[in-house]
Design an enzyme around this catalytic site. Structure first.
Site, PDB file in Angstrom:
ATOM      1  NE  ARG A 187      -3.496  -0.405   2.735  1.00 16.02           N
ATOM      2  CZ  ARG A 187      -4.052  -0.868   3.845  1.00 16.02           C
ATOM      3  NH1 ARG A 187      -3.862  -0.258   5.000  1.00 16.02           N
ATOM      4  NH2 ARG A 187      -4.797  -1.953   3.820  1.00 16.02           N
ATOM      5  NE  ARG A 240      -2.489   1.805   9.624  1.00 19.27           N
ATOM      6  CZ  ARG A 240      -2.945   0.587   9.409  1.00 19.27           C
ATOM      7  NH1 ARG A 240      -3.862   0.381   8.472  1.00 19.27           N
ATOM      8  NH2 ARG A 240      -2.513  -0.418  10.118  1.00 19.27           N
ATOM      9  CE  LYS A 269      -5.685  -0.812  11.417  1.00 19.92           C
ATOM     10  NZ  LYS A 269      -6.636  -1.492  10.503  1.00 19.92           N
ATOM     11  CE  LYS A 285      -7.204   3.152   9.342  1.00 25.11           C
ATOM     12  NZ  LYS A 285      -8.231   2.270   8.783  1.00 25.11           N
ATOM     13  CB  CYS A 289     -13.631  -4.084   2.102  1.00 26.12           C
ATOM     14  SG  CYS A 289     -14.231  -5.738   2.490  1.00 26.12           S
ATOM     15  CB  CYS A 317      -8.942  -9.625   3.068  1.00 28.29           C
ATOM     16  SG  CYS A 317      -9.001  -9.087   4.782  1.00 28.29           S
ATOM     17  CB  CYS A 376     -14.647  -9.424   8.395  1.00 27.39           C
ATOM     18  SG  CYS A 376     -13.393  -8.169   8.684  1.00 27.39           S
ATOM     19  CB  CYS A 411     -11.826  -2.226   5.061  1.00 25.77           C
ATOM     20  SG  CYS A 411     -10.782  -3.073   6.246  1.00 25.77           S
TER      21      CYS A 411
END
Ligand code: SRM
Ligand code: SF4
Length: 568
Positions: free
Chosen positions: A76, A145, A209, A211, A429, A435, A474, A478
């Site tokens: 990414r 990120r 993470k 954001k 997603c 994934c 899931c 995302c």
């Protein structure tokens, strides 16, 4: 070891002993006996922008053949605000053809991913994007990120200004470690890693993470409520006056697990543009020192803010930054999807926003040659591309004389086609087959489900209704499903939880309506709701708002009221 240290998650130990994210990644690259890396290193490579994956479609077949899984890597890039120059696009395209499984995937955070990279190709690939002045530092991992920024603001003259702020934050919050430059770009190794200081993150980086987004109302394409920290531009007399600062938005949760939830961000108040980096740093360090490091499911900033309370959190940020928040300024969001087709800019140029279904750009053997088309557009356009936070692509600031030719190329290559507003507002997603966390299909399935939902919409005269529909494989969220009007969240192969009730602006959460249902049940549930909406809606009333007014689902503005299972 103290009791507190014993409780830390294993990832904390891996980060701490990694020597600022070096681990044994470099040695692992040279081990030809396996296509994979050491397990601990796969945690560290995230901070360098890539994940180890395997093709889940053929996992069983490989097991039966007594072969190790077909390991490949997903990389990414870090592209703050999603802006890519035409020359960079050409380089990205060449690398996709040469070193990956082919094609590109635009993500929900304004960047692109390569999938299917073999271990031996990771380093050449990183070196390749580096030559085009793109990197993947901190694209993943427990750090800040890719920073989002409104890609096509209604107040077009503000794009350059807010984009500058988004890139400044991204640069300011980059990890200081030279690990990436040493391992991937062959720069000289520093003599003593222990001397290398991470001034913002410290040796164990963040608990989780992190954001950040910058939005320009009335357009919330970056979904401020899906971000840990957001800056909402306050515009006065056409000029940027400053930003309202929002903290603690987020999406991820776990099925049937009370205590995990998506959350709407809270407003701390107003700051001036020059205060954006000190405030971002203070929010990050407050999370660094107060976030949960013993349970990764409780480690995001949203839980820290809810646990500390907004007042205490705000006071801590003010103390650390030396800045006092002014009272919040009012603003209104009216939409959170893209503005498709041609839009005009204040400087006389135009933007063409292309609907790229779920961000996948490929040259299909028997279908559209999308990569090829974008390459030709890059040649002709010479200007910028902007990736959007809903997986689409803007050809930005097109000169009037080039509009016709660019539109013709886009149409010829399947990049510009007439699709329903239902489809335009859908997002899915990646999910299967790459994934590792997917429980059900998303990107490969939603286009077919949308066709069936389009049939229902047509039956009830709703074909032109822009209803936001999002699907994820899931509950991690995302594609930010919990901010959609209709959300499908994967539970098991072919089975989804159905959530309803977002407001089409990204400012209200959905609520669980039906659990673990298949396609027939989905269509049977949506059909009567579309029928009622068609006959009972008020003027200009969106589908989500209608569902709330008619008590189909309750309005959720605090994630602690969100249900992860109907038994709750
Ligand atoms: Fe995500 C994990 C893909 C945006 C919440 N996400 C993953 C991984 C890396 C699976 C893994 O950990 O092994 C997925 C890789 C799939 C693949 O094969 O490519 C993955 N996430 C994506 C992308 C590519 C989805 C897409 O279709 O575009 C998006 C890449 C964004 C980027 O460019 O940086 C992506 N992920 C998001 C978003 C949306 C956003 O950030 O605006 C969210 C929800 C917002 C949030 O963070 O709260 C999101 N991803 C997660 C989570 C749940 C985090 C949590 O707080 O619980 C995970 C799992 C985890 O971290 O443990 C995850
Ligand atoms: Fe994978 Fe789940 Fe994210 Fe979809 S939502 S990409 S299935 S982690």
């Amino acid at each position: 070891m103290s009791e507190k240290e014993a409780d830390l998650t294993p990832v904390e130990g891996i980060k701490e002993k990694s020597g600022n994210l070096r681990g044994t990644i470099e040695e692992g690259l040279h081990k030809a006996i396996t296509g994979s890396l050491e397990e601990d290193d796969t945690q560290l490579t995230k901070f360098h922008g890539f994940y180890q994956q395997d093709d889940r479609d053929i996992r069983d077949e490989r097991r039966q053949q007594k072969l190790e899984p077909l390991f490949t890597f997903m990389l990414r890039a870090r592209v703050p605000g999603g802006v890519i120059r035409a020359e960079q696009w050409k380089a990205i395209d060449a690398i996709a053809r040469e070193l990956t499984g082919g094609g590109l995937r635009l993500t929900t955070r304004q960047t692109f991913q390569y999938h299917g990279i073999l271990k031996k190709n990771v380093k050449p690939l990183i070196q390749g994007i580096n030559k085009a002045f793109i990197d993947s530092i901190a694209a993943c991992g427990d750090v800040n990120r890719n920073v989002l920024c409104n890609s096509n603001p209604v107040e077009s003259s503000l794009h350059a200004r807010v984009y500058e702020d988004a890139t400044s934050i991204s640069t300011h919050l980059l990890p200081a470690t030279q690990a990436y430059h040493e391992i991937w770009l062959d720069q000289e190794k520093i003599a003593d890693v222990k001397e290398e200081i991470e001034p913002i993150y410290g040796a164990t980086y963040l608990p989780r993470k992190f954001k950040i987004a910058v939005a320009v109302p009335p357009h919330n394409d970056v979904d401020v409520n899906g971000n840990d920290l957001s800056f909402v531009a306050i515009v006065k007399d056409g000029e940027l006056a400053g930003y309202d600062v929002l903290v603690g938005g987020g999406m991820g949760c776990s099925h049937s697990t009370p205590g995990t939830y998506p959350q709407i961000a809270k407003n701390l108040g107003f700051i001036t543009p020059d205060q954006i980096c000190p405030i971002a740093e203070a929010v990050v360090t407050t999370q660094r020192d107060n976030g949960n490091r013993t349970d990764r499911k409780q480690a995001r900033l949203k839980y820290t803010v809810d646990r500390m309370g907004v007042d205490l959190f705000k006071a801590e940020v003010e103390k650390r930054s030396g800045i006092t928040f002014a009272p919040e300024e009012p603003y209104t969001f009216t939409m959170h999807s893209d503005r498709f087709g041609w839009t005009e800019n204040a400087n006389g140029t135009s933007n063409l926003t292309l609907f790229i279904e779920h961000g996948r750009i490929t040259d299909k053997p028997d279908g559209p040659q999308m990569l090829q088309g974008l390459l030709q557009i890059a040649d002709l356009h010479g200007g910028d591309f902007r990736m959007t936070a809903t997986q689409n692509l803007v050809i930005a600031e097109v000169e009037t004389k080039k509009k016709e030719a660019i539109e013709a190329l886009a149409r010829e290559h399947g990049l510009l086609r007439d699709v329903s507003r239902l489809r335009e507002n859908s997002m899915a997603c990646v999910a299967l087959p790459t994934c590792t966390l997917a429980m059900a299909e998303a990107e490969r399935y939603l286009p077919d489900l949308i066709t069936k939902l389009e049939n229902l919409a047509n039956k009830h005269g709703l074909a032109e209704q822009p209803i936001t529909i999002r699907m994820t494989g899931c509950p991690n969220g995302c594609a930010r499903p919990y901010l959609a009007e209709i959300a499908f969240v994967g539970k098991a192969p072919g089975k989804y939880n159905l959530y309803l009730g977002g407001d089409g602006k990204g400012t209200r959460l959905v609520q669980l309506y039906r659990e673990n249902i298949d396609e027939d049940q989905i269509l049977a549930e949506i059909d009567p709701l579309f029928e009622r909406y068609a006959s009972e809606r008020e003027a200009e009333e969106g589908f989500g708002d209608f569902l709330i007014r008619t008590n189909v689902v309750p309005a959720v503005y605090d994630g602690r009221e969100f249900k992860t299972g109907l038994a709750q």
